[in-house]
Write a protein that holds these residues in place. Sequence first.
Motif, mmCIF file in Angstrom:
data_model
loop_
_atom_site.group_PDB
_atom_site.id
_atom_site.type_symbol
_atom_site.label_atom_id
_atom_site.label_comp_id
_atom_site.label_asym_id
_atom_site.label_seq_id
_atom_site.Cartn_x
_atom_site.Cartn_y
_atom_site.Cartn_z
ATOM 1 N N ASP A 702 21.044 28.231 -72.513
ATOM 2 C CA ASP A 702 19.777 27.489 -72.539
ATOM 3 C C ASP A 702 18.706 28.439 -72.022
ATOM 4 O OD1 ASP A 702 17.638 25.719 -72.342
ATOM 5 O OD2 ASP A 702 18.933 24.050 -71.815
ATOM 6 N N TYR A 723 17.969 18.117 -76.259
ATOM 7 C CA TYR A 723 16.685 18.336 -76.934
ATOM 8 C C TYR A 723 16.507 17.397 -78.130
ATOM 9 C CZ TYR A 723 16.326 22.418 -73.966
ATOM 10 O OH TYR A 723 16.247 23.242 -72.870
ATOM 11 N N ASN A 807 7.416 18.041 -82.232
ATOM 12 C CA ASN A 807 7.206 17.228 -81.044
ATOM 13 C C ASN A 807 5.723 16.941 -80.892
ATOM 14 O OD1 ASN A 807 9.955 17.144 -79.645
ATOM 15 N ND2 ASN A 807 9.700 19.346 -80.005
#
Length: 959
Positions: A702, A723, A807
């Motif tokens: 990550d 996510y 997003n």
Amino acid sequence: MSKTFTKAIFTFLLFFVAVSAAQAQNVVISGTVTDKLTKEPIPGVGITVKGTTSGTATDNAGKYNFSTSQKAPFTLVISYLGYISVEKQITGNTSNLDVELEQTALLGQEVVISASRTPERILESPVSVERMGATAIKEIAAPSFYDALNNMKGVEISTQSLTFKSINTRGFNSNGNTRFNQYVDGMDNQAPGLNFSVGNIVGVNDLDVDNVELLPGASSALYGAGGISGTMLVTSKNPFDYQGASFQFRKGINHVNDDATSRQPVNQLDVRLAKAWNNRFAVKATFSFIQAEDWHANNFSNFDRAARQFKPGDRSSDPNYDGINSYGDEVSQNMRNVAQAVLNAGTSGFVKTALGLPTDPTAAQIAAFKAGPGAPILANFLSTDPRFRPFTAGLNTPGLLPDQNVSRTGYEEANLVDYKTQSLKTSGALHYRFTPTIEAIAQANWGTGTSVYTGSDRYSLRNFSIGQYKLELKGQDFFLKGYTTQERSGDSYISSILGSYINEKSKPSKDWFPQYVGNYVGARSLGANDAAAHAAARAAANQGRFEPGSAQYEAAKQQIMNTTIASTDFNKGIYGAKFNDKTNLYHYEGMYNLTNALNNVVEFQVGASYRIYQLRSGGTIFNDLNDKIDINEYGAFGQLGKKFFNDKVKLTVSGRYDKSTNFEGRFTPRVTGVFTVAPNNNIRLSYQTGYRNPTTQNQYIDLSVGGGSQRLIGGLPESLNNYSLYTNKPFTDVSYRAFLASASAGTPNPALLQAYNFDPKGVLPESVQAYEVGYKGLLGPKFLIDAYAYYNRYKNFITSVDVYQNNSGTFTKFGVPVNATGEVKAYGAALGIDYLLGKFNVSGNVSYNEIGDLPAGYINDFNTPKYRYNLGFGNKEIFKNVGFNVAWRWQDKFYWNSSFASGDVPAYSTLDAQINLKVPSVNSMIKIGGSNVLNKYYFTSYGNPSVGALYYVSYTFNP
């Protein structure tokens, strides 16, 4: 103390007492083996009970002490390469059984263990195996035994730096190859967190190498996860057998006629000390230190990393130039997108002020403002305010602002990484023999150094260290061991992140790109052509850039390379490229060979292992800043072998079951057959299976990279869920680029975006089914031939994809490991010969590897030349006390494909040579030699440095 632990201790003690009692009934034989002509002792002579796998070897003084459970009478076979074997009838305990061996030409008598996890002649191995013994290592035409592995049949090495090299066989090579297992004294030397085999960074000192055995191809049935492309076992010298003090000092030079730097010294010191008392207690210690200027990576070809293809141009001609070995220029943005973003920010600020809003306006508020009487006022503001005027003009004036990506100006690798290579490795071991065949070992290997490693990036390993610590109890028919690998990344950092963040430190990208676009439009408006406008724009945006060597540059570099990645905060101007890995591995394993207990009616072995990974990176590699991550693995195997038809046929069946925390259990079988068609001539057939779990990074990484433009995450479902990649599905890289192109043209088309669907199970282990037929035999006492052909079928290859997730209007790029669809097939063959021509040794081999048809969409990372040749020629004593060895190697061109870089690796040949002088009066050897003595620079994998000659002279005491 828990009941379970108490039971385990009690069971172990019963087992130990039973084995010790059995040993008390053993027949013990001892003596000395010498050369019949010279009367000198011969170390490393094989002493075996005829018809069994029971055996030992002479020590450095030619002495041996051997115990066997075989009932007398029986025959003892004393054999050594280059000498006529001797057989002795044994009727009971025998001391001072001294033997003189007569020199002759005798090949193929070496004993190997790796192929079946039990001693057997290499001629009778059921699978292909390569071996290098201590005698050969002393006289190799290479700087180290590790470099000499390249001369083995079917073996190739990828060189990332002077001290960091990756080994591979049978295709699908890679940097830091995770498909190839490497064991040092039974310990897996893959770094558990960084995922590369550390090779000989923390390995065995050349003076301490007893032998190297290498198995090409799959080996999971005996060795567990990994080893799809091969397994190598390096065994150090036992202090009981090799005593005394030895040291070697080598002085050399490299970078001869190198455009990157002047000639540089290479210094190396190796030391080994060993002592035994009363054949009960022994101790050894080794030390090795090398210091040199590393090879420089200076491939500045223009490369599109997303498309994995080259582009024309360089920094002066391509505004979006991205050099392979320059870093920071990976950060790129589209000029029209930058202009639009600047205007969007200006619009938001204007509307916020006009409406008196406490926060930035929403899209609906902006739309309502534009629909009303404020639209012309806003348009006038954006077209007249000097902060926004160039961007308005660029977007609204046809041909003024191109749909063109531009990249930041990068820094060359030489200005970012530490080429001052150092490698220090030490080891120590305590040995205690309860009986002549039961031995306890406490061993510690530790190494540290500075090097450069290629993975998905170029990593500067500074003060990196790794320690391996083992306790083992072993006997003639069993072993129990536990070891731990302790990995510490020291001051290591990622070079591309360092380059990107030095740029950010000098001027953030949010300022640099608007300055570039604004100045480009200004220059074009004044009549400059495209090239001149780009040059003017870069010069303006680069004002204040930290130049290499300046005080500002060095201060920023030191601050970033000593700040961890996890500490990076773009809003606060804190940047870090350092990773802080302190991952540990704990491994426990045992094996028992029941063959002797079954009176050699059949060969039967069983074993089991348990392993724990403790991932600890402080949030710099894994998502473990607040949570600890542990992975448990366990497995067990069994093997049954039987000879038939007067020992002309031997069939063996093996199988292993393994289970990991994150993956379903897996069974890997193996079936082999050896057919003796004539004395010392055998045909072998095998079916083997292998598999590889996704690496610890494939599972749990990550990490934000590329100046924050991309996040690398693990492929497990929990990582994808972190996510929301299952619910808020991302878009494919190709479709996102098409969407950007439509947006740049002024007509964004969301219909172009295609969703990427991740497998609900996440990334899975990859596997192989391997079929092999081979022949190995002596055609007379002076000619040995070894040939094989193989066919492999692979499934679920682990690769990676780039996807973009929307997003709230902002797209986030993710790099995720996934399994390739479809089945991949590969095949190949190899032929090797050894011929004794008088006192001369002539050897040669040729290897052929090919990949079959590829599934649609599969990225070909076979990364292996179609043909490779090796030729060797030498003489141990061409004149009195003078010997020599020459090794020539050639390989075909091929295409290299990796996550770091892709491109053609040209065909090359290289010549290694050495001449040595033995000085018996002081028990020493002087060697003069070199690798790549013709100094033809070559590289083994794309994006890695070119390798030139290394010339040296060395002095060795008590070799």
